[in-house]
Design a protein around this motif. Structure first.
Motif, PDB file in Angstrom:
ATOM      1  N   LEU A 149      11.478   6.090   0.549  1.00 35.27           N
ATOM      2  CA  LEU A 149      10.996   4.861  -0.103  1.00 35.27           C
ATOM      3  C   LEU A 149      10.364   5.123  -1.466  1.00 35.27           C
ATOM      4  O   LEU A 149      10.018   4.176  -2.179  1.00 35.27           O
ATOM      5  CB  LEU A 149       9.967   4.170   0.806  1.00 35.27           C
ATOM      6  N   ALA A 150      10.200   6.384  -1.816  1.00 30.22           N
ATOM      7  CA  ALA A 150       9.475   6.730  -3.043  1.00 30.22           C
ATOM      8  C   ALA A 150      10.084   6.079  -4.278  1.00 30.22           C
ATOM      9  O   ALA A 150       9.366   5.598  -5.172  1.00 30.22           O
ATOM     10  CB  ALA A 150       9.427   8.242  -3.197  1.00 30.22           C
ATOM     11  N   ARG A 151      11.413   6.045  -4.336  1.00 30.17           N
ATOM     12  CA  ARG A 151      12.082   5.506  -5.529  1.00 30.17           C
ATOM     13  C   ARG A 151      12.018   3.990  -5.593  1.00 30.17           C
ATOM     14  O   ARG A 151      12.270   3.403  -6.659  1.00 30.17           O
ATOM     15  CB  ARG A 151      13.534   5.958  -5.550  1.00 30.17           C
ATOM     16  N   GLN A 152      11.715   3.341  -4.484  1.00 29.29           N
ATOM     17  CA  GLN A 152      11.709   1.877  -4.449  1.00 29.29           C
ATOM     18  C   GLN A 152      10.327   1.288  -4.742  1.00 29.29           C
ATOM     19  O   GLN A 152      10.183   0.077  -4.844  1.00 29.29           O
ATOM     20  CB  GLN A 152      12.184   1.396  -3.067  1.00 29.29           C
ATOM     21  N   VAL A 153       9.359   2.141  -4.861  1.00 28.23           N
ATOM     22  CA  VAL A 153       7.997   1.662  -5.101  1.00 28.23           C
ATOM     23  C   VAL A 153       7.807   1.417  -6.603  1.00 28.23           C
ATOM     24  O   VAL A 153       8.206   2.228  -7.436  1.00 28.23           O
ATOM     25  CB  VAL A 153       6.962   2.698  -4.595  1.00 28.23           C
ATOM     26  N   SER A 154       7.185   0.304  -6.918  1.00 29.19           N
ATOM     27  CA  SER A 154       6.949  -0.038  -8.329  1.00 29.19           C
ATOM     28  C   SER A 154       5.981   0.949  -8.955  1.00 29.19           C
ATOM     29  O   SER A 154       5.184   1.591  -8.270  1.00 29.19           O
ATOM     30  CB  SER A 154       6.400  -1.465  -8.435  1.00 29.19           C
ATOM     31  N   SER A 155       6.034   1.068 -10.251  1.00 33.49           N
ATOM     32  CA  SER A 155       5.240   2.066 -10.975  1.00 33.49           C
ATOM     33  C   SER A 155       3.736   1.848 -10.803  1.00 33.49           C
ATOM     34  O   SER A 155       2.956   2.801 -10.773  1.00 33.49           O
ATOM     35  CB  SER A 155       5.600   2.046 -12.462  1.00 33.49           C
ATOM     36  N   ASP A 156       3.315   0.578 -10.672  1.00 40.81           N
ATOM     37  CA  ASP A 156       1.883   0.321 -10.550  1.00 40.81           C
ATOM     38  C   ASP A 156       1.325   0.760  -9.191  1.00 40.81           C
ATOM     39  O   ASP A 156       0.106   0.938  -9.039  1.00 40.81           O
ATOM     40  CB  ASP A 156       1.586  -1.169 -10.789  1.00 40.81           C
ATOM     41  N   LEU A 157       2.215   0.945  -8.195  1.00 41.22           N
ATOM     42  CA  LEU A 157       1.796   1.397  -6.871  1.00 41.22           C
ATOM     43  C   LEU A 157       2.144   2.865  -6.620  1.00 41.22           C
ATOM     44  O   LEU A 157       1.881   3.382  -5.530  1.00 41.22           O
ATOM     45  CB  LEU A 157       2.445   0.534  -5.772  1.00 41.22           C
ATOM     46  N   GLN A 158       2.705   3.482  -7.604  1.00 45.92           N
ATOM     47  CA  GLN A 158       3.214   4.840  -7.414  1.00 45.92           C
ATOM     48  C   GLN A 158       2.093   5.825  -7.056  1.00 45.92           C
ATOM     49  O   GLN A 158       2.253   6.661  -6.165  1.00 45.92           O
ATOM     50  CB  GLN A 158       3.919   5.299  -8.687  1.00 45.92           C
ATOM     51  N   ASP A 159       0.976   5.724  -7.750  1.00 45.67           N
ATOM     52  CA  ASP A 159      -0.123   6.656  -7.475  1.00 45.67           C
ATOM     53  C   ASP A 159      -0.657   6.490  -6.058  1.00 45.67           C
ATOM     54  O   ASP A 159      -0.901   7.477  -5.342  1.00 45.67           O
ATOM     55  CB  ASP A 159      -1.260   6.442  -8.482  1.00 45.67           C
ATOM     56  N   THR A 160      -0.848   5.244  -5.646  1.00 44.15           N
ATOM     57  CA  THR A 160      -1.340   4.978  -4.285  1.00 44.15           C
ATOM     58  C   THR A 160      -0.338   5.442  -3.245  1.00 44.15           C
ATOM     59  O   THR A 160      -0.708   6.030  -2.210  1.00 44.15           O
ATOM     60  CB  THR A 160      -1.615   3.481  -4.097  1.00 44.15           C
ATOM     61  N   PHE A 161       0.952   5.186  -3.530  1.00 47.12           N
ATOM     62  CA  PHE A 161       2.004   5.586  -2.600  1.00 47.12           C
ATOM     63  C   PHE A 161       2.054   7.118  -2.477  1.00 47.12           C
ATOM     64  O   PHE A 161       2.163   7.658  -1.365  1.00 47.12           O
ATOM     65  CB  PHE A 161       3.357   5.061  -3.092  1.00 47.12           C
ATOM     66  N   THR A 162       1.978   7.812  -3.597  1.00 50.05           N
ATOM     67  CA  THR A 162       2.008   9.270  -3.592  1.00 50.05           C
ATOM     68  C   THR A 162       0.819   9.846  -2.831  1.00 50.05           C
ATOM     69  O   THR A 162       0.940  10.811  -2.072  1.00 50.05           O
ATOM     70  CB  THR A 162       2.009   9.813  -5.032  1.00 50.05           C
ATOM     71  N   GLU A 163      -0.341   9.219  -3.020  1.00 51.81           N
ATOM     72  CA  GLU A 163      -1.543   9.669  -2.312  1.00 51.81           C
ATOM     73  C   GLU A 163      -1.375   9.510  -0.802  1.00 51.81           C
ATOM     74  O   GLU A 163      -1.755  10.389  -0.025  1.00 51.81           O
ATOM     75  CB  GLU A 163      -2.750   8.867  -2.809  1.00 51.81           C
TER      76      GLU A 163
END
Length: 270
Positions: free
Chosen positions: A98-112
């Protein structure tokens, strides 16, 4: 009636009879003493046999209890690895997809969040290994302790250090490694839960005939004369006795706790 000046034993027969009676009395007394000594020895032997049987029973009972505990820990470790570990692995793979489908503004939270799942999986695997006795035997005492030290430091639970002196190969891997590691695990657990310590130091010193293991923290300590001997201390002591290890734990208020184990190598510990 005996007249004045008349001897008490007037005839040779009476003298012989008196000597005979004294001899018989001496023999009877001797037999009584011998009988008493033999009886006392048999009584002492029976008491000693009873004590030895009791000690053997208690030792076998303790071994059985430890075997049950080890099997329980092994089962828990396997279940954690196979069930919870599998779920975390799947969750980690799905997050990667799902990493590629996450918007850039949520990328940091998603990565964390993804990193947190990954770290949880690694911690779970490390914990499951420390619970599995087969893994401890395979790794050996030193590597198992080092793994725990690294885990504490990684999680930030405490600043832990391990120092080694001597040749690790002097201590053959075997079941005694499990018991020594469990004693240290109990000490580590008490340190982290109750000591309020910031530093944990462990030293393993291999000598030609025995290994000396010390573990020490800089926590609040306790009054050794007044502290109630809880199940943790009792478990550590009973485990040490099973492998004929010298066990000592000392502490003073505000001066931390120190554990010392002296274990003589046993060829039949496998």
């Amino acid at each position: 009636m005996v007249q004045p000046g008349e001897p008490l034993v007037s005839t040779a027969a009476e003298r012989y009879l008196l000597i005979y009676m004294i001899g018989v009395l001496f023999i009877v007394c001797t037999l009584i003493i011998v009988f008493f000594i033999v009886f006392q020895k048999r009584k002492n032997k029976l008491l000693l046999d009873k004590i030895e049987q009791r000690q053997a029973f208690e030792e076998e009972l303790a071994k059985t209890q430890i075997e049950i505990q080890e099997q329980t820990l092994k089962n828990i470790g396997q279940d954690l690895h196979d069930n919870v570990g599998q779920l975390l692995s799947v969750a980690n793979m799905q997050l990667s997809m799902l990493a590629r489908q996450v918007s850039s503004d949520l990328q940091d939270t998603f990565t964390e969040s993804k990193d947190l799942v990954k770290e949880s999986l690694q911690e779970l695997r490390s914990l499951s290994k420390s619970l599995n006795s087969d893994v401890i035997v395979y790794r050996g005492l030193q590597e198992s302790v080092n793994s725990e030290i690294e885990r504490f430091n990684k999680l930030g639970l405490i600043n832990a250090e391990l120092n080694i002196t001597g040749d690790e190969n002097l201590f053959q891997k075997g079941k005694d490694s499990i018991i020594l590691f469990r004693i240290l695990q109990e000490f580590f657990s008490n340190t982290i839960k109750y000591s309020e310590a910031s530093l944990l130091e462990v030293h393993i010193n291999y000598t030609p005939d025995f290994v000396i293991i010390t573990a020490e923290d800089d926590g609040v300590g306790f009054d050794d004369a007044q502290i109630e001997r809880g199940s943790g201390l009792i478990n550590m002591k009973s485990r040490a006795e099973l492998i004929d290890a010298n066990f000592k734990i000392t502490s003073q208020l505000k001066e931390g706790v120190k554990l010392e184990i002296e274990y003589y190598y046993r060829t039949n510990s496998n």
